[in-house]
Motif scaffolding. Structure first.
Motif, PDB file in Angstrom:
ATOM      1  N   ARG A   1     -10.745   2.409   5.000  1.00 14.96           N
ATOM      2  CA  ARG A   1     -10.756   1.378   3.961  1.00 14.96           C
ATOM      3  C   ARG A   1     -11.763   0.284   4.300  1.00 14.96           C
ATOM      4  NH1 ARG A   1      -6.366   1.051  -0.337  1.00 14.96           N
ATOM      5  NH2 ARG A   1      -8.017  -0.315  -1.017  1.00 14.96           N
TER       6      ARG A   1
ATOM      7  N   PHE B   1     -10.679   4.017  -3.522  1.00 16.49           N
ATOM      8  CA  PHE B   1     -12.084   3.994  -3.929  1.00 16.49           C
ATOM      9  C   PHE B   1     -12.358   2.942  -5.011  1.00 16.49           C
ATOM     10  CE2 PHE B   1     -11.179   8.375  -2.561  1.00 16.49           C
ATOM     11  CZ  PHE B   1     -12.072   8.461  -1.511  1.00 16.49           C
ATOM     12  N   ARG B   2     -11.309   2.363  -5.572  1.00 21.36           N
ATOM     13  CA  ARG B   2     -11.455   1.392  -6.651  1.00 21.36           C
ATOM     14  C   ARG B   2     -11.134  -0.005  -6.138  1.00 21.36           C
ATOM     15  NH1 ARG B   2      -8.144  -0.958 -10.465  1.00 21.36           N
ATOM     16  NH2 ARG B   2      -9.111  -1.487 -12.473  1.00 21.36           N
TER      17      ARG B   2
ATOM     18  N   THR C   1      -7.136  -2.488  -4.544  1.00 22.20           N
ATOM     19  CA  THR C   1      -6.124  -2.156  -5.546  1.00 22.20           C
ATOM     20  C   THR C   1      -5.012  -1.368  -4.857  1.00 22.20           C
ATOM     21  OG1 THR C   1      -7.378  -0.173  -6.147  1.00 22.20           O
ATOM     22  CG2 THR C   1      -7.784  -2.160  -7.444  1.00 22.20           C
TER      23      THR C   1
ATOM     24  N   ASP D   1       0.849  -1.192   0.000  1.00 16.41           N
ATOM     25  CA  ASP D   1       0.000   0.000   0.000  1.00 16.41           C
ATOM     26  C   ASP D   1       0.886   1.244   0.000  1.00 16.41           C
ATOM     27  OD1 ASP D   1      -1.640   2.271   1.158  1.00 16.41           O
ATOM     28  OD2 ASP D   1      -3.185   0.730   1.009  1.00 16.41           O
TER      29      ASP D   1
ATOM     30  N   ASN E   1     -15.919   1.167  -8.595  1.00 18.99           N
ATOM     31  CA  ASN E   1     -15.632   2.443  -7.944  1.00 18.99           C
ATOM     32  C   ASN E   1     -16.802   2.802  -7.039  1.00 18.99           C
ATOM     33  OD1 ASN E   1     -15.189   5.215  -7.275  1.00 18.99           O
ATOM     34  ND2 ASN E   1     -13.895   5.433  -9.095  1.00 18.99           N
TER      35      ASN E   1
ATOM     36  N   TRP F   1       0.191   4.352   0.244  1.00 19.97           N
ATOM     37  CA  TRP F   1      -0.144   5.413   1.190  1.00 19.97           C
ATOM     38  C   TRP F   1       0.427   5.115   2.580  1.00 19.97           C
ATOM     39  CZ3 TRP F   1      -1.267   9.345  -1.536  1.00 19.97           C
ATOM     40  CH2 TRP F   1      -1.975   9.208  -2.717  1.00 19.97           C
TER      41      TRP F   1
ATOM     42  N   VAL G   1      -3.362   1.521  -5.286  1.00 18.66           N
ATOM     43  CA  VAL G   1      -3.227   2.975  -5.202  1.00 18.66           C
ATOM     44  C   VAL G   1      -4.534   3.667  -4.820  1.00 18.66           C
ATOM     45  CG1 VAL G   1      -2.618   5.069  -6.461  1.00 18.66           C
ATOM     46  CG2 VAL G   1      -1.334   2.961  -6.875  1.00 18.66           C
ATOM     47  N   ASN G   2      -5.599   3.399  -5.565  1.00 19.40           N
ATOM     48  CA  ASN G   2      -6.859   4.122  -5.389  1.00 19.40           C
ATOM     49  C   ASN G   2      -7.738   3.420  -4.353  1.00 19.40           C
ATOM     50  OD1 ASN G   2      -9.260   5.510  -5.573  1.00 19.40           O
ATOM     51  ND2 ASN G   2      -9.394   5.418  -7.806  1.00 19.40           N
TER      52      ASN G   2
END
Length: 334
Positions: A179, A213-214, A208, A130, A232, A132, A210-211
């Motif tokens: 998340r 929201f996806r 996923t 991850d 999404n 982030w 990076v995103n």
């Protein structure tokens, strides 16, 4: 999670306050935070054995006290100085617990109750890497150096990094909570639709890298799987946009493959196995039987694949497992 994340987590835990418990606390906590991954030694006996033991007993709740004790003992021997055993063990235990806790958050999962239960636990909220989490921890890691540069200019006392570490750990907790909520939303979106004119038996929302929201949507029906690569949670979801993979009918070829060690170990691990049976030119009337775990990629980009080559009389000539691209056995087994 990856070992960079485990190591950075251990470092943040030490800076946040565990380094006050004992001398050499950082070494103790870093070693303990990675100790569960000692199961990597199983890889020397091949990918099947590694799959069988990875994230098993060394990642269980019952292993935490022992791994903590091992970390303290190693540091004690390396330092050649006495340690306050109880305080050092406490710091190590917190570090050791961080490993299965983080691994529980991703798709692979952990056997938290091994050896008393072989059940897999997984939250599906973090990708195994991850970016982030990396970014937050790297910023916290750099904070003391940045503070030192600033303090030289203005004559202030440089920061120790404790505050930055606490902020990074708080970010991790809040990010995990966010998340989790996004994951539950993605699961609800998948579960509320019809696929191939039927309600889904099971659904999974896979993270996923990076995103946040996806998500990758994985739906199981009575005779098929459907993979939706772009779920999404901030947009409308089209249940007809996914790729459909039909399950083959049970038969003797599948049963023959099931009896091999590679397939037994794989099926004990796999949560969403997709079977395929393909005729091959050699041996004559032979078949290639494959099972892939759809959590880690769908054809033609599948990962985590067990493969068996059968002759015309459905005798297994070779069976294997691979984490990467699917293996291609030959009739000779070489």
């Amino acid at each position: 999670m990856d070992n960079i994340t485990h190591t950075l987590t251990g470092l943040m835990l030490s800076r946040a306050g565990l380094n006050r418990l004992t001398p050499h606390a950082t070494a103790v906590v870093l070693l303990a935070a990675n100790a569960a991954d000692i199961d990597v030694v199983a890889a020397f006996d091949g990918p099947v054995r590694y799959l069988q033991y990875h994230r098993g007993i060394t990642h269980s709740l019952f292993a935490i006290p022992l791994l903590a004790l091992l970390a303290v003992a190693v540091v004690r021997l390396a330092a050649r100085k006495p340690l306050p055993w109880w305080r050092a063990w406490l710091a190590a235990a917190i570090g050791a617990a961080s490993n299965p806790l983080l691994d529980w958050t991703n798709v692979y999962g952990v056997k938290l109750l091994s050896p008393f239960s072989e059940r897999w636990f997984r939250a599906d909220i973090f990708h195994i890497v991850d970016v982030w989490i990396w970014a937050a921890f790297v910023l916290a890691l750099a904070a003391p150096a940045i503070s030192k540069l600033v303090s030289v200019e203005i004559g202030a006392r440089p920061a120790t990094g404790r505050g930055a570490a606490i902020v990074a750990l708080c970010f991790l907790a809040l990010y995990a909570g966010a998340r989790y909520l996004l994951h539950e939303r993605a699961v609800a979106m998948l579960d509320a639709r019809m696929y191939q004119n039927e309600a889904p038996r099971r659904v999974a929302a896979l993270p996923t890298p990076v995103n946040p929201f996806r998500w990758v949507g994985l739906v199981e029906g009575s005779g098929f799987y459907q993979v939706n690569d772009g779920v999404n949670v901030l947009a409308e979801f089209d249940p007809a946009a996914g790729r459909v993979f039909y399950k083959p009918e049970p038969g003797p070829a599948l049963e023959a493959a099931r009896q091999t060690e590679a397939f037994r170990v794989f099926l004990a691990f796999s949560q969403y196995p997709l079977w395929r049976v393909t005729p091959v030119a050699e041996p004559e009337n032979g078949k290639l039987v494959q099972a892939v775990d759809l959590r880690f990629g769908a054809p033609p980009e599948e990962r985590f694949a067990a493969t068996a080559l059968l002759d015309g009389e459905l005798r297994v000539l070779r069976a294997s497992f691979a984490f990467g691209a699917r293996p291609r056995p030959t009739a000779s087994g070489r």
